[in-house]
Design a protein around this motif. Sequence first.
Motif, short mmCIF file in Angstrom:
data_model
loop_
_atom_site.label_atom_id
_atom_site.label_comp_id
_atom_site.label_asym_id
_atom_site.label_seq_id
_atom_site.Cartn_x
_atom_site.Cartn_y
_atom_site.Cartn_z
N UNK A 116 12.36 24.09 3.60
CA UNK A 116 11.42 25.15 3.97
C UNK A 116 12.08 26.12 4.97
N UNK A 117 12.87 25.59 5.88
CA UNK A 117 13.58 26.46 6.84
C UNK A 117 14.50 27.45 6.12
N UNK A 118 15.22 26.96 5.11
CA UNK A 118 16.10 27.84 4.34
C UNK A 118 15.28 28.90 3.62
N UNK A 119 14.18 28.48 3.00
CA UNK A 119 13.34 29.43 2.26
C UNK A 119 12.74 30.50 3.17
N UNK A 120 12.28 30.08 4.36
CA UNK A 120 11.73 31.05 5.31
C UNK A 120 12.81 32.03 5.76
N UNK A 121 14.01 31.53 6.03
CA UNK A 121 15.10 32.40 6.45
C UNK A 121 15.44 33.40 5.34
N UNK A 122 15.51 32.93 4.10
CA UNK A 122 15.80 33.81 2.97
C UNK A 122 14.75 34.91 2.84
N UNK A 123 13.49 34.53 2.98
CA UNK A 123 12.41 35.51 2.87
C UNK A 123 12.52 36.57 3.97
N UNK A 124 12.80 36.13 5.17
CA UNK A 124 12.91 37.07 6.29
C UNK A 124 14.14 37.97 6.16
N UNK A 138 19.48 37.40 14.94
CA UNK A 138 19.03 36.67 16.13
C UNK A 138 17.50 36.69 16.23
N UNK A 139 16.88 37.82 15.86
CA UNK A 139 15.41 37.89 15.84
C UNK A 139 14.82 36.91 14.83
N UNK A 140 15.42 36.84 13.65
CA UNK A 140 14.92 35.91 12.63
C UNK A 140 15.06 34.47 13.12
N UNK A 141 16.25 34.12 13.66
CA UNK A 141 16.45 32.76 14.17
C UNK A 141 15.40 32.43 15.24
N UNK A 142 15.19 33.34 16.16
CA UNK A 142 14.22 33.12 17.25
C UNK A 142 12.81 32.97 16.68
N UNK A 143 12.43 33.86 15.76
CA UNK A 143 11.09 33.81 15.16
C UNK A 143 10.85 32.50 14.40
N UNK A 156 22.08 31.18 11.26
CA UNK A 156 22.51 32.21 10.31
C UNK A 156 23.78 32.83 10.87
N UNK A 157 24.88 32.67 10.16
CA UNK A 157 26.17 33.21 10.61
C UNK A 157 26.64 34.29 9.66
N UNK A 158 27.20 35.35 10.21
CA UNK A 158 27.85 36.38 9.40
C UNK A 158 29.26 35.88 9.09
N UNK A 159 29.54 35.70 7.80
CA UNK A 159 30.87 35.26 7.38
C UNK A 159 31.79 36.46 7.19
N UNK A 160 31.35 37.37 6.33
CA UNK A 160 32.10 38.59 6.03
C UNK A 160 31.14 39.77 6.02
N UNK A 161 31.64 40.92 6.45
CA UNK A 161 30.88 42.17 6.38
C UNK A 161 31.81 43.15 5.67
N UNK A 162 31.70 43.18 4.33
CA UNK A 162 32.67 43.96 3.55
C UNK A 162 34.07 43.52 3.93
N UNK A 163 34.96 44.49 4.16
CA UNK A 163 36.32 44.17 4.61
C UNK A 163 36.49 44.42 6.10
N UNK A 164 35.37 44.60 6.81
CA UNK A 164 35.41 44.94 8.23
C UNK A 164 35.93 43.76 9.06
N UNK A 165 36.75 44.09 10.05
CA UNK A 165 37.24 43.12 11.01
C UNK A 165 36.73 43.55 12.39
N UNK A 166 35.99 42.67 13.05
CA UNK A 166 35.40 42.96 14.36
C UNK A 166 35.69 41.79 15.28
#
Length: 165
Positions: free
Chosen positions: A20-28, A77-82, A98-108
């Motif tokens: 259910x946690x995964x489903x709620x996160x996906x919906x948000x 972060x808002x979704x995780x907190x909510x 929820x972790x950002x793995x890749x954002x296109x080819x951007x390196x930050x």
Amino acid sequence: MGTNTGVYLSLGTNQGNRKENLNKALARIAQDIGKVTKLSSIYSTKPWGKKDQDDFLNQVILIETTFDPTNLLDKILNIERDLGRVREEKWGPRIIDIDVLFYGDVVINIPELTIPHPAIAERKFILIPLDEISPEYVHPLLNKKVRTLLDECSDPLDVQLVEML
């Protein structure tokens, strides 16, 4: 807002009703961030880093978003907190991660955000679902395909398929 960018996110949970946690996160994510275009199966994994806790359910998704990386992080972060996430200890139990793995080819590399995620190549619970949806994706820093990173990964943790999508 800019153009659509393909962003890979990793979802993890080991508290409460994990499915259910995964489903709620996906919906948000779909509601607040952007369209989910690919979805891996769900996998069960022993905890990484801090072993005395329940197993995790993990999933990797690809989304299209117009948010820049720092605004994306704020939304996540808002979704995780909510959804009830409380950050008490590193690698500790969590209702949703929820972790950002890749954002296109951007390196930050700024204090609050590192993209690509620095631990991708060391964690099978990320690489196995990522390989399922994008085996040919090339890591912009390591210059290797996801499939190659998985083949080379020495992570001993067992990753079990729970629900095929």
